[in-house]
Write an enzyme that holds these catalytic residues in place. Structure first.
Site, PDB file in Angstrom:
ATOM      1  N   ASP A   5      -7.970  -5.350  -0.010  1.00 35.10           N
ATOM      2  CA  ASP A   5      -8.517  -6.178  -1.088  1.00 35.10           C
ATOM      3  C   ASP A   5      -8.167  -7.659  -0.968  1.00 35.10           C
ATOM      4  O   ASP A   5      -8.662  -8.471  -1.740  1.00 35.10           O
ATOM      5  CB  ASP A   5      -8.002  -5.661  -2.444  1.00 35.10           C
ATOM      6  CG  ASP A   5      -8.594  -4.313  -2.779  1.00 35.10           C
ATOM      7  OD1 ASP A   5      -9.803  -4.145  -2.565  1.00 35.10           O
ATOM      8  OD2 ASP A   5      -7.853  -3.428  -3.236  1.00 35.10           O
TER       9      ASP A   5
ATOM     10  N   HIS B 118       0.848  -1.187   0.000  1.00 38.55           N
ATOM     11  CA  HIS B 118       0.000   0.000   0.000  1.00 38.55           C
ATOM     12  C   HIS B 118       0.879   1.230   0.000  1.00 38.55           C
ATOM     13  O   HIS B 118       1.939   1.227   0.626  1.00 38.55           O
ATOM     14  CB  HIS B 118      -0.917   0.010   1.235  1.00 38.55           C
ATOM     15  CG  HIS B 118      -2.075   0.919   1.068  1.00 38.55           C
ATOM     16  ND1 HIS B 118      -1.981   2.269   1.312  1.00 38.55           N
ATOM     17  CD2 HIS B 118      -3.329   0.690   0.636  1.00 38.55           C
ATOM     18  CE1 HIS B 118      -3.141   2.818   1.046  1.00 38.55           C
ATOM     19  NE2 HIS B 118      -3.983   1.894   0.636  1.00 38.55           N
TER      20      HIS B 118
END
Ligand code: CMC
Length: 432
Positions: A365, A308
């Site tokens: 996700d 991320h």
């Protein structure tokens, strides 16, 4: 007492740049006057270190793994609230009281139909049209069916008729696109059930096979939507703000946000994770092959669902989603081999130097797709689910951008030109 200016020295001249301090104590160098004073612009591709606005909506500390909406911790909101309450919080700045909540829920029902003429649109998309392209175009079209008024009613201070319509109708559009894709008759929203239950009802109820709502799935969907509801200045939210800064109204600005979310590096990652897990399973669970590929800089391959831009520790949303994933599969007595693959992959990655050094942990996700699968939602709808969750965040940012004089300036980044500066033009004599 910390100094509230930073010094920048260029060619022996020192410039003072103001330091802005956030309410949470983070400090930023304000470079807005830099060009005027120095003639220099800054270069920051991918906005790795550029704050584009001041915002009161979401606080994120990527080092510590903290995420808060309007000051409330994400874990508390996911545990105790409904998605509709969280949408209200993001849009107005406050959680609703009982009567405000009832009114807002009533509006979600009242606005949940879409104009019957819009239903004809579904007939003219190719049969296997991507649900994200349908969602993006249909949201843009809402602008024509429900003109956005300057004097829109705003009974709650932050939620206009336009925003309430968008939140409710997007859910109907998403479910209808699935029904059309299946070739099944449309199922209209009910007036007696909540936001998440209504979505599952519109998706899975059939005239010949009534859908029984499962409270575990309804609660899991509620959590997923809350966890996706905002994430400060990410690619799609910044797109919404940038498009809106040109004076574009809400529906088309959100339509642009849906398109930005679609990308596999952003919201499209949830569908890509499932494909990756399926591939590993079909490949006889050859984890090492995929991990080695991801570590090879020449392969161009990445383990989707890891890493991320801002989290340098475990994504706090992933922690909750992983737990919810276990709850859903255990209580529904579903055994999904992809969960086993996901858990093993995470275990191997968490002990691998390459991933440890780069702080690559599972993100939001990684586990969400397994829950959607348990609900019966097809993979090509996963990013649509993300979009439904992200709607209140996008709308709140669009509103905030419009209300703040400074950030509502038209977005216009600069560039450093590195092309050819001048070339002599040679005319082709017989051009005509
Ligand atoms: N697998 C393998 N290596 C990775 C991965 C990954 N998933 N993610 C980052 N790296 C490596 C990358 O190769 C680079 O290595 P090196 O320093 O040796 O060149 C280093 O880690 C830093 O990566 P980056 O690309 O500079 O980081 P970024 O902040 O630009 O990208 C990201 C962030 C999320 C796009 C990236 O981690 C990624 O591609 N992840 C996979 C896609 C994904 O799961 N996306 C969903 C993000 S969360 C939801 C959302 O935002 O919508």
């Amino acid at each position: 007492m910390p100094n509230n200016t930073a010094q920048l020295t260029i060619d022996n001249i020192t410039y003072q740049l103001p330091i802005v301090e956030s309410t949470a104590g983070e400090r930023a160098i304000d470079i807005r006057g830099l060009l005027r004073e120095t003639g220099f612009i800054t270069l920051d591709s991918g906005f790795m270190n550029t704050g584009s606005c001041l915002s009161q909506i979401t606080f994120l500390d990527g080092e510590k793994g903290i995420l808060k909406y309007r000051g409330y911790d994400i874990a508390v909101l996911a545990e105790k609230c409904s998605f509709v309450e969280v949408a209200y919080l993001l849009l107005t700045g406050e959680l609703p009281n009982q009567s405000e909540l009832e009114q807002f829920q009533h509006d979600m029902t009242r606005y949940s139909l879409i104009h019957e003429d819009m239903i004809h649109f579904f007939d003219h998309f190719p049969p296997k049209a991507a649900p994200m392209s349908i969602l993006s175009s249909m949201i843009g079209t809402l602008h024509d069916f429900y003109p956005e008024m300057d004097l829109d009613q705003d009974p709650y201070g932050g939620i206009t008729t336009t925003t309430a319509r968008l939140l409710s109708k997007a859910r109907t559009i998403a479910a209808f696109s699935y029904k059309k894709n299946m070739g099944h008759p449309l199922v209209y929203p009910r007036g007696d059930i909540g936001y998440c239950a209504n979505f599952l009802h519109m998706m899975f109820d059939r005239p010949n096979l009534p859908y029984e709502l499962n409270p575990v799935l309804v609660s899991a969907l509620n959590k997923l939507l809350i966890l996706h509801a905002d994430h400060e200045q990410n690619c799609s939210t910044s797109t919404v703000r940038l498009v809106g800064s040109a004076g574009v109204r809400l529906y088309p600005s959100i339509s642009a946000g849906v398109s930005a979310l679609w990308g596999p590096l952003h919201g499209g990652a949830n569908a890509a994770v499932m494909k990756m897990l399926e591939r590993i399973l079909a490949d006889g669970k050859d984890y090492e092959k995929y991990i080695s590929m991801a570590k090879d800089p020449n392969s161009g391959y990445r383990l989707t669902g890891f890493g991320h831009r801002v989290y340098k520790t475990y994504d706090p949303r992933a922690t909750i989603i992983k737990k919810t994933c276990h709850e859903v599969l255990n209580t529904s007595k579903i055994s999904d081999p992809l969960l086993e693959v996901a858990l093993k992959l995470e275990e191997l990655v968490s002990n691998d130097e390459y991933f440890i050094e780069r702080n690559l942990y599972p993100n939001v996700d990684f586990y969400s797709g397994i829950i959607y699968r348990a609900m019966g939602i097809p993979t090509n709808m996963f990013t649509v689910m993300f979009a439904l969750g992200r709607l209140p965040g996008w709308i709140a940012h669009w509103q905030e951008m419009n209300q703040d004089k400074d950030s509502s300036r038209i977005g216009r980044p600069r560039q450093v030109y590195n092309g050819i500066v001048e070339r002599p033009f040679k005319e082709i004599v017989d051009r005509y």
